[in-house]
Design a protein around this motif. Sequence first.
Motif, PDB file in Angstrom:
ATOM      1  N   PRO A 210       0.828  -1.217   0.000  1.00 10.08           N
ATOM      2  CA  PRO A 210       0.000   0.000   0.000  1.00 10.08           C
ATOM      3  C   PRO A 210       0.858   1.261   0.000  1.00 10.08           C
ATOM      4  O   PRO A 210       1.988   1.274   0.524  1.00 10.08           O
ATOM      5  CB  PRO A 210      -0.811  -0.134   1.287  1.00 10.08           C
TER       6      PRO A 210
ATOM      7  N   GLN B 182      -4.526   1.125  -1.820  1.00  7.45           N
ATOM      8  CA  GLN B 182      -4.197  -0.267  -2.139  1.00  7.45           C
ATOM      9  C   GLN B 182      -4.773  -0.699  -3.482  1.00  7.45           C
ATOM     10  O   GLN B 182      -4.624  -1.855  -3.867  1.00  7.45           O
ATOM     11  CB  GLN B 182      -4.729  -1.177  -1.040  1.00  7.45           C
TER      12      GLN B 182
ATOM     13  N   HIS C 179      -1.761   3.777  -9.220  1.00 13.38           N
ATOM     14  CA  HIS C 179      -2.626   3.605  -8.065  1.00 13.38           C
ATOM     15  C   HIS C 179      -3.756   4.628  -8.143  1.00 13.38           C
ATOM     16  O   HIS C 179      -3.534   5.764  -8.545  1.00 13.38           O
ATOM     17  CB  HIS C 179      -1.850   3.791  -6.765  1.00 13.38           C
TER      18      HIS C 179
ATOM     19  N   ASP D 229     -10.292   6.038   0.820  1.00 15.20           N
ATOM     20  CA  ASP D 229      -8.946   5.662   1.245  1.00 15.20           C
ATOM     21  C   ASP D 229      -8.381   6.594   2.311  1.00 15.20           C
ATOM     22  O   ASP D 229      -7.224   6.430   2.717  1.00 15.20           O
ATOM     23  CB  ASP D 229      -7.995   5.637   0.042  1.00 15.20           C
TER      24      ASP D 229
END
Length: 777
Positions: A264, A517, A529, A535
């Motif tokens: 992550p 993630q 990403h 998030d």
Amino acid sequence: MYEIRQFNPTFYILLALGLTGFCYAVGSPVVWVGSMLVVGFNYWLLHSGRLRAMPGILSTLLMFGVVVVVGQRVVADPSQSIITVGQGLVLYQLLLLFGPRHSRTIGYLFILSLLLMVAGAISTEKLLFGIIFIVYIVLALYASLLFHLKNETELARRHVSLPAELARQQMKRSDYVELGRSMRLLTLLMAVVAIGSGVITFIFFPRGVGQGLLGQLNLKPAQALTGFSEQVSLGSVAQISQSREVVGYISITRDDKPVPAGGPLYLRGLTYEEYSGEGRGAGATAVRVVPWQWLRQTRESLANSILIQRNDTELADDAVPSNVQVLEEHIRLQPTMSRVLFVPPGLTRIRTDSVRDRELRATFYQSDQTIQLSEALNQPLSYTCTFNGVLDNGKATDPAPRRTSSISPQIQKFAIRPEVSGRDDAGKALLSQRDTQHYGSSPVDLRIAQAMSNYLRSNFTYTLDLTDTSRAPNTDPIVAFLYDYRRGHCEYFAGAMTLMLQSVGVPARLVTGFVCQEFNPMIGAAGSHVVRQSDAHAWVEVADPDQPGRWISFDPTSSREAGSGVRSDTLWQRARRLIDFFEFSWATSVVAYDRDTRDSVVSKVESAMVNTGINTQSRVWDIFSTFKSRDFSFISPGFVTALIGLMLVGAAGFVGYFIFERLKLRRKARRIGLDSLTSADQRRLARQLAFLDEFLLRLERAGIRRQSWQTAGEFARSLTFLPTASYESGLRLVKIYYKVRFGGRQLEPAQTKRLSRVVEGLDLPQTIPSNLQPGMR
């Protein structure tokens, strides 16, 4: 004088589409549901004949009230003026639907619907809204044409006093079909011209920051982040909700080469070291004086004003241990309406990536390596961060850390439990190896922090549903989390761990930002990403006792996907990645398109054309070199010249034959009598009716010509002087002609050839005496 029955359904669909586009753009599902119900109810009343116009006085009063309310709300909150005015337009539009139904009213509704779409375009940059807008434009063109035709039809009917029912009975079904087809083709043509003009204008006259009349205006309404806040207040936890809205995209490179997705990614926003809150009284009479919240301890002496621009801005020393990699994180951040600039840990340099991005003034806090802009971010921003992942403040470290949080004794009592703070390998409590009254680093601090993190992750539950916390509104929320509820979201986990560490003397701070993630391999060269509102996260940083100035991160929050198990790559997830790719492409290639981007595209096209020319020339020379390296002496230059000449002659002959065939078919169509049709229909029918042309040509050779005033049937019936068999064959040929010309019959190639053979077998005289020719008797 026809009734335009397509207008009302098309008009109501257009109104519904305009309301849908606006409500989607500003995020108003309640307004959308209500307006759709009203529009549907109004259409039902109109379709069933029950619609009665609202009295004019009542309609005027209601519209005046709407104007007054909208004006008051705009004055009270100018930042939401676009949304407020748009909602007023929605009410105004719904009121007009129930007012007198005149052509002028329908025109007003057209204009209001268009204004709603314009307000939506100002308020959002979403790809889906762009698609809705394109569909709306095409449908609006079609509805406008129908509206114009409807007005002209009603005007003509009034002049001739023809009842609507009689007009509908007299109208043929084929006329309805042709009318709809003509309207659709005209709409399509106008839409192609309009969209093409818009695309050309967009490509050659792009917008730019600070360029043009609206260059510096920010008309986008404030839409703050839902999961991240600059003020961590635990009093409003029940209002937290997750959102799938995209915050940004991140790609990582090392030496300009993409780095594949690993674990992550953490984007640091702000840090908090002080927790405060105060209550007075007890039981039912308790009153909370100061809300329980986290505060920043900003050290102005360690804050530097920086200017983020195209060139790298140095923020820290690049020197890191040899086992630490220096990476670059490329971030494209959507408008967050926040002053916080999210950066990776171990930030050393930062720069903007686009020429169009203006220079950003900001403050860099060396003590915690965070950045705050001078103004809230209200435009997309692309920037690159050079980082090493090591949180080392160096000289910016406070030499004498102090404990400033208001920590309840119950929190310290919970922290000193050996099962919470941990034991060593011999089973002895770790806290027994340090002075809990001294606020400073100790060799066992990281082991204590790891033990507390493991305990919280294993014994507490992650949840966003904390509505029942209202039963104890004046209790310290962290105390209630540890002793009563034992569940909460990331701010509870990280806040509890931070306070427990501080209560036993370990320097620790709370960090808020994003942890990402989700990786989409379709975005960018090697994937990116995707950072979403959901998030938003909080974690803990603990001072490293072995290296002063360095901080180590811990994430004590229980799994955010608890109980979900291993997820497979479903069809829906792949579809979501595809949608994210389109959204990213829309944002980077369309929304962010400006003059500098246009110049870059033009430069790339020119380079591609130059490279194509060079490559083509190189390949041609390679072919010549290949021919030179082989023995082709038997092929003379004259032979090559003749071959090229033959190729050119063949191409010219093909073009000439094509033109000749077109002219030949046009002459056939003129002889047959197809002049009034389109060119495509003339060519099609001339091929089908070649037998009739041959029949007429044979008669012309005998001196028999068809008069301009004669139809094909009249001409065939005038040939009574021909032999009986030929006369009857001519009548049958003309009958077939009528079936093909007006009946829509299609002849197969074999049937056309058979009819041509019939014409060749007719017994026609070479010449006919003038006294027997048709029209001369």
